[in-house]
Design an enzyme around this catalytic site. Structure first.
Site, short mmCIF file in Angstrom:
data_model
loop_
_atom_site.label_atom_id
_atom_site.label_comp_id
_atom_site.label_asym_id
_atom_site.label_seq_id
_atom_site.Cartn_x
_atom_site.Cartn_y
_atom_site.Cartn_z
N GLU A 83 20.29 97.80 -9.08
CA GLU A 83 21.93 98.10 -8.84
C GLU A 83 22.39 98.78 -10.17
O GLU A 83 23.52 98.86 -10.42
CB GLU A 83 22.51 97.21 -8.18
CG GLU A 83 22.49 95.80 -8.81
CD GLU A 83 23.42 94.85 -7.99
OE1 GLU A 83 24.60 94.95 -7.89
OE2 GLU A 83 22.86 93.89 -7.44
N CYS A 120 21.79 92.76 -4.69
CA CYS A 120 20.64 92.01 -5.10
C CYS A 120 19.57 91.40 -4.25
O CYS A 120 18.41 91.13 -4.66
CB CYS A 120 21.15 90.63 -5.81
SG CYS A 120 22.43 90.56 -6.94
N THR A 163 28.61 85.51 -16.10
CA THR A 163 27.41 85.36 -15.15
C THR A 163 26.48 86.48 -15.65
O THR A 163 25.70 86.88 -14.64
CB THR A 163 27.86 85.09 -14.01
OG1 THR A 163 28.50 86.34 -13.26
CG2 THR A 163 28.88 84.05 -13.49
N HIS A 244 18.77 83.42 -4.06
CA HIS A 244 19.49 84.06 -4.97
C HIS A 244 20.33 83.45 -5.76
O HIS A 244 20.98 82.68 -5.25
CB HIS A 244 20.10 85.42 -4.46
CG HIS A 244 21.05 86.14 -5.16
ND1 HIS A 244 20.63 86.69 -6.18
CD2 HIS A 244 22.43 86.36 -5.18
CE1 HIS A 244 21.69 87.15 -7.12
NE2 HIS A 244 22.83 87.05 -6.45
N LYS A 253 25.94 74.94 -3.98
CA LYS A 253 26.56 74.99 -2.71
C LYS A 253 25.66 75.34 -1.58
O LYS A 253 25.64 74.90 -0.50
CB LYS A 253 27.64 76.09 -2.65
CG LYS A 253 28.88 75.67 -3.66
CD LYS A 253 29.95 76.52 -3.79
CE LYS A 253 30.68 76.50 -5.04
NZ LYS A 253 31.43 75.26 -5.41
N ASN A 328 22.59 86.08 -14.47
CA ASN A 328 22.05 86.87 -13.19
C ASN A 328 21.37 87.90 -13.44
O ASN A 328 21.81 88.86 -14.26
CB ASN A 328 23.59 87.11 -12.52
CG ASN A 328 23.30 87.66 -11.10
OD1 ASN A 328 22.09 87.95 -10.58
ND2 ASN A 328 24.35 87.90 -10.39
N SER A 364 25.17 91.45 -2.19
CA SER A 364 26.70 91.72 -1.76
C SER A 364 26.76 92.99 -1.22
O SER A 364 25.94 93.89 -1.28
CB SER A 364 27.45 91.94 -3.15
OG SER A 364 27.72 90.32 -3.58
P1 HMG Z 1 36.01 81.37 -12.56
O1 HMG Z 1 37.29 81.68 -11.72
O2 HMG Z 1 36.02 81.53 -13.86
O3 HMG Z 1 35.71 79.95 -12.47
O4 HMG Z 1 34.93 82.39 -11.90
P2 HMG Z 1 36.17 78.46 -11.62
O5 HMG Z 1 37.41 78.21 -12.25
O6 HMG Z 1 35.92 78.84 -10.35
O7 HMG Z 1 35.02 77.46 -12.24
C1 HMG Z 1 33.72 77.64 -11.68
C2 HMG Z 1 33.18 76.11 -11.54
O8 HMG Z 1 33.36 75.46 -12.83
C3 HMG Z 1 33.95 75.54 -10.55
O9 HMG Z 1 33.26 74.75 -9.68
C4 HMG Z 1 34.88 74.54 -11.10
O10 HMG Z 1 35.31 73.39 -10.58
C5 HMG Z 1 33.85 74.06 -12.46
P3 HMG Z 1 33.25 74.61 -8.13
O11 HMG Z 1 34.71 73.95 -7.92
O12 HMG Z 1 33.14 76.00 -7.38
O13 HMG Z 1 32.11 73.59 -7.83
N1 HMG Z 1 34.65 73.97 -13.92
C6 HMG Z 1 34.24 72.88 -14.43
N2 HMG Z 1 33.20 71.94 -14.29
C7 HMG Z 1 33.06 70.97 -15.32
N3 HMG Z 1 33.94 71.05 -16.37
C8 HMG Z 1 34.96 71.83 -16.42
C9 HMG Z 1 35.17 72.91 -15.55
N4 HMG Z 1 35.97 73.79 -15.39
C10 HMG Z 1 35.67 74.61 -14.43
N5 HMG Z 1 35.58 71.69 -17.70
C11 HMG Z 1 33.28 83.05 -10.40
C12 HMG Z 1 33.92 81.93 -10.94
C13 HMG Z 1 31.96 82.79 -9.82
C14 HMG Z 1 34.21 83.70 -9.27
C15 HMG Z 1 33.27 84.39 -11.39
O14 HMG Z 1 32.25 83.83 -12.38
C16 HMG Z 1 32.78 85.74 -10.56
O15 HMG Z 1 33.44 86.30 -10.10
N6 HMG Z 1 31.47 85.99 -10.96
C17 HMG Z 1 30.88 87.14 -10.27
C18 HMG Z 1 30.64 87.10 -8.67
C19 HMG Z 1 29.51 86.03 -8.28
O16 HMG Z 1 28.68 85.74 -9.03
N7 HMG Z 1 29.66 85.63 -6.85
C20 HMG Z 1 28.47 84.99 -6.35
C21 HMG Z 1 28.50 85.17 -4.96
S1 HMG Z 1 27.88 86.86 -4.96
C22 HMG Z 1 26.41 87.08 -5.37
O17 HMG Z 1 25.72 86.26 -5.64
C23 HMG Z 1 25.92 88.69 -5.50
C24 HMG Z 1 25.82 89.09 -6.82
O18 HMG Z 1 24.67 88.58 -7.59
C25 HMG Z 1 26.02 90.63 -6.92
C26 HMG Z 1 24.88 91.50 -5.89
O19 HMG Z 1 24.49 90.98 -4.87
O20 HMG Z 1 24.57 92.62 -6.50
C27 HMG Z 1 27.09 88.69 -7.86
#
Ligand code: HMG
Length: 447
Positions: A83, A120, A163, A244, A253, A328, A364
Site C-alpha cells: 500500500e 494490509c 506504529t 495482523h 484485544k 507495522n 483497513s
Molecule cells: P494513542 O491515542 O496515542 O494511544 O493512539 P492511547 O492513548 O490509546 O494508548 C494506547 C494504549 O496504551 C492504551 O491501551 C492505553 O491505555 C495504553 P488500551 O487502553 O487500548 O488497552 N497506555 C499505557 N499503558 C501503560 N502505561 C502507560 C500508558 N499510557 C497509555 N503509561 C492508536 C493509539 C492505536 C489509536 C494510534 O497509534 C493509531 O492511530 N495507530 C494507527 C491505526 C492503527 O494502527 N489501528 C489498528 C487497527 S487498524 C489496522 O490494523 C490496519 C492498519 O494496519 C492499516 C492497513 O490495514 O493498511 C493500520
C-alpha cells in the site's frame, strides 16, 4: 486435492530503527510504558536513504531465491502486495523482477506479474491468488513468488506515528510446501469502511480508535464465516494464532475476543463458571448497551484468569516477538507474526509438524480473512535458515534529529536531496539510485 502452501519465507527489514521508549517517548513527553506496555512496541524499522519498497522486496526475494537455489524460470508468477506504491500503472513487481534480472541468468519474461491492493490484507490475498493459480493447474510446475513490502509511514505528529515500520516478506507458494499447507476453508468479514485510507496521498488519513473497533468487528465476522465452512474452533485446536499486528496491543484485544468466542458452550466455559460466571447472553438483557457493558466486565474478568493467561502466553504472545521490535509492516505484518511464532517454536524445541495455525489477516477499508494452516515437515530447517536476528542487530539506531531527516527523505512531497548521506553502507544488495528520463525509479545491485 494437491497440497499447496508456503514453501519458503525470507524477511528483509529496513536498516534503520527508532527506539520508541528511549528516543520517541521523551520527545513526545510520554511515559515510555505507553509504548512498551500499552502498544507493546519497543522499536520501529525504517528504510535507509537508498532503500524503498522495491529494494526491500527485491532483497528479500534474492535471499529466498539464493537459499532455495531457484532460477527465474522456476517462477511463474510474481505478485507484490503493497500500500506504498509510487506508480498508478506500472506494478512494483516489474521493478523487482528487473532488479533480480540484474543478478540472475535468464529472466521472468513468461511470469505473470501483478500488484495487489487492499490495505494490509493484500499480502494474504496474493497468497490466495497464487494458491488458486496452482490448484487450477495453470502453473506449469512453476512456483509463485509473493512479496509483501511496505514503508508504513504516518504524517509527523499523527497518533499512528508510534506504529510505523518498514520491511518486506518474500514467500514462495508451491505444491507440497515445506513450511505450511493452506486450508481450502476461508472466512471473510468485509464492509465498506473509512477507518484508514490514502486517497491519492502518501500518508494515511486515520481514525485510530475507530480502526480498532472495525478490526475487531470484521475479525469476529471472518471467524464466524470460517466456522460456518470449517468447524467450531476451540482454543486448543491451534499451536499459534498469528494475527495482523499493527501493534501488539491490538492483538491482545483480538486474542481475548477470539478466546471468548471459541470457549462459549465448551468445557472451558464450564470450568471458569465458578470463578467468573458464564458469558453474558444477549437475550438476557433489555438493551444492547446493557449487554455490551456486561460483556466488557466479563472480558475484564476473563483476561485475568489463569486459563486465559496460559493460553495467551502459549498461543498468541510468541507471534508478537518480531512485531514488537519492527513495528507495522502493513501487508507483511501477519506474515511476520507467523514467522515469529515458528521462530519461537524452533528456538524452544517445540515439535510442530502436523500442528495447526489459525491465521487472521486484516486490511483497513475493511476486510478480515481467516484460514487455517498445517505445519509441514520442512518448517524447522526453513525457519532456522532465516538471518533476521543478524539484520535486527545490525540496524542503525537513529537519534531524534536523524529520524526527522529520514522521515523527510522518504516523504514524496518534500524536496529532500537524494544525496543525504546514508546511515549504513550498502553491501550485496539492491539500492535506489535515482530517477530515469520517464520519472521511473532506478536501481542497481551493489557488491
Ligand atoms: P494513542 O491515542 O496515542 O494511544 O493512539 P492511547 O492513548 O490509546 O494508548 C494506547 C494504549 O496504551 C492504551 O491501551 C492505553 O491505555 C495504553 P488500551 O487502553 O487500548 O488497552 N497506555 C499505557 N499503558 C501503560 N502505561 C502507560 C500508558 N499510557 C497509555 N503509561 C492508536 C493509539 C492505536 C489509536 C494510534 O497509534 C493509531 O492511530 N495507530 C494507527 C491505526 C492503527 O494502527 N489501528 C489498528 C487497527 S487498524 C489496522 O490494523 C490496519 C492498519 O494496519 C492499516 C492497513 O490495514 O493498511 C493500520
Amino acid at each position: 486435492m494437491t497440497a499447496v502452501g508456503i514453501d519458503a519465507i525470507e524477511i528483509w527489514t529496513g536498516k534503520l530503527m527508532l527506539d520508541l521508549p528511549n528516543t520517541f517517548a521523551p520527545v513526545k513527553g510520554d511515559d515510555p510504558e505507553k509504548y512498551t506496555k500499552g502498544l507493546g512496541l519497543y522499536a520501529s524499522s525504517f528504510p535507509d536513504t537508498y532503500e524503498d519498497i522495491v529494494t526491500m522486496g527485491a532483497n528479500a526475494a534474492k535471499q529466498l531465491m539464493d537459499r532455495q537455489d531457484l532460477k527465474p524460470t522456476d517462477i511463474g508468477r510474481i505478485d507484490v502486495a503493497t500500500e506504498s506504491a509510487f506508480d498508478h500503472s506500472k506494478p512494483v513487481s516489474t521493478y523487482i523482477a528487473g532488479c533480480l534480472e540484474q543478478v540472475y541468468e535468464g529472466d521472468f519474461r513468461h511470469a505473470n506479474k501483478g500488484e495487489r491492493k487492499f490495505a494490509c490484507v493484500a499480502g494474504t490475498q496474493s497468497i490466495d491468488d497464487a494458491y488458486n493459480w496452482i490448484q487450477a493447474g495453470r502453473n506449469r510446475g512453476r512456483a509463485a513468488l509473493v512479496i509483501a513490502t511496505d514503508t508504513a509511514l504516518y504524517a509527523r505528529g499523527d497518533p499512528g506515528e508510534a506504529t510505523q515500520g518498514a520491511g518486506a516478506v518474500a514467500m514462495l507458494i508451491d505444491e507440497d510446501p515445506s513450511v505450511v499447507e493452506l486450508s481450502t476453508e476461508q472466512g471473510y468479514g468485509s464492509m465498506d469502511e473509512t477507518d484508514f485510507l490514502k486517497p491519492n496521498q502518501q500518508f494515511p488519513s486515520v481514525d485510530g480508535k475507530r480502526s480498532m473497533q472495525v478490526y475487531l468487528a470484521r475479525m469476529r465476522e471472518a471467524l464466524e464465516d470460517f466456522e460456518s465452512v470449517a468447524w467450531d474452533t476451540h482454543p486448543d485446536d491451534f499451536a499459534y494464532i498469528p494475527f495482523h499486528t499493527p501493534f501488539p496491543g491490538m492483538v491482545r484485544k483480538a486474542g481475548l475476543l477470539g478466546f471468548r468466542h471459541m470457549i462459549r458452550d465448551t468445557e472451558i466455559e464450564d470450568e471458569l463458571e465458578g470463578e467468573i460466571g458464564r458469558q453474558p447472553r444477549e437475550p438476557d438483557f433489555e438493551t444492547r448497551e446493557d449487554y455490551e457493558a456486561a460483556i466488557r466486565d466479563h472480558m475484564d474478568d476473563l483476561k485475568r484468569t489463569d486459563r486465559y493467561r496460559a493460553w495467551y502466553d502459549a498461543t498468541i504472545d510468541p507471534t508478537l516477538e518480531l512485531s514488537s521490535t519492527v513495528g507495522n509492516w502493513y501487508t507483511g505484518s501477519v506474515h511476520i507474526a507467523r514467522t515469529s511464532a515458528l521462530r519461537h517454536a524452533a528456538e524452544t524445541g517445540v515439535d510442530l509438524v502436523g500442528s495447526k495455525l489459525l491465521v487472521g489477516s486484516y486490511g483497513s477499508g475493511a476486510q478480515a480473512e481467516i484460514h487455517a494452516e498445517t505445519v509441514q515437515d520442512g518448517w524447522k530447517d526453513e525457519i532456522q535458515g532465516l538471518n533476521i536476528d543478524d539484520q535486527l542487530d545490525a540496524r542503525y539506531d537513529l537519534s531524534w534529529s536523524e529520524y526527522e531527516l529520514v522521515h523527510d527523505v522518504h516523504e514524496y512531497d518534500k524536496e529532500t536531496d537524494i544525496d543525504v548521506e546514508e546511515f549504513t553502507p550498502p553491501s550485496e544488495e539492491f539500492v535506489f539510485t535515482g530517477w530515469g528520463r520517464m520519472n521511473e525509479r532506478r536501481y542497481e545491485y551493489v557488491e
